[in-house]
Design a protein around this motif. Sequence first.
Motif, mmCIF file in Angstrom:
data_model
loop_
_atom_site.group_PDB
_atom_site.id
_atom_site.type_symbol
_atom_site.label_atom_id
_atom_site.label_comp_id
_atom_site.label_asym_id
_atom_site.label_seq_id
_atom_site.Cartn_x
_atom_site.Cartn_y
_atom_site.Cartn_z
ATOM 1 N N SER A 1 20.385 28.941 9.639
ATOM 2 C CA SER A 1 19.082 28.443 9.226
ATOM 3 C C SER A 1 18.059 29.549 9.373
ATOM 4 N N ALA B 1 21.098 17.897 1.500
ATOM 5 C CA ALA B 1 21.713 19.178 1.147
ATOM 6 C C ALA B 1 23.200 19.012 0.883
ATOM 7 N N VAL C 1 15.908 19.581 -2.761
ATOM 8 C CA VAL C 1 16.609 18.944 -1.647
ATOM 9 C C VAL C 1 15.613 18.210 -0.764
ATOM 10 N N ARG D 1 26.720 26.979 10.030
ATOM 11 C CA ARG D 1 25.321 26.717 9.716
ATOM 12 C C ARG D 1 24.500 27.954 10.004
ATOM 13 N N GLN E 1 19.804 24.580 0.265
ATOM 14 C CA GLN E 1 19.455 23.597 1.293
ATOM 15 C C GLN E 1 17.953 23.539 1.548
ATOM 16 N N ASP E 2 17.281 24.667 1.424
ATOM 17 C CA ASP E 2 15.846 24.696 1.706
ATOM 18 C C ASP E 2 15.000 24.583 0.436
ATOM 19 N N SER F 1 19.677 17.384 5.969
ATOM 20 C CA SER F 1 21.079 17.815 5.971
ATOM 21 C C SER F 1 21.924 16.936 5.048
#
Length: 115
Positions: free
Chosen positions: A96, A11, A52, A94, A47-48, A8
């Motif tokens: 995910s 990211a 990162v 958020r 982010q994924d 996190s």
Amino acid sequence: MPEPVLVSVAAAAAGRVVVGLYDLIKTKFAGDPAASAVLAAAEGTAQDSPQVRALAEVLEAEQAADPAFGERLRAEWERAADGQRAESGGVTNRISGSVGGNVLQARDIEGDITF
């Protein structure tokens, strides 16, 4: 595999979402061209993304080698998160995983919602 909080943090730094966090990391990496390259490669990625994840791995190694940096990193992350908590007036969104349908993230809704 880096701990989730470091992913996190990575990211947020990659997206320059938390300027103080990004600046702290950039300053730490200033004397390390390889680490600086990892930070630069991660900038603007999802982010994924593998970039990162690589940044999170470098952060994990850096905090293990320099516990004081790890403490400053986590303190900056907590400070940024405190300002975004819903109970303090902030909003944190958020999502995910894969989302195949509609998603609504909101704090205060008055009235109807239609998709």
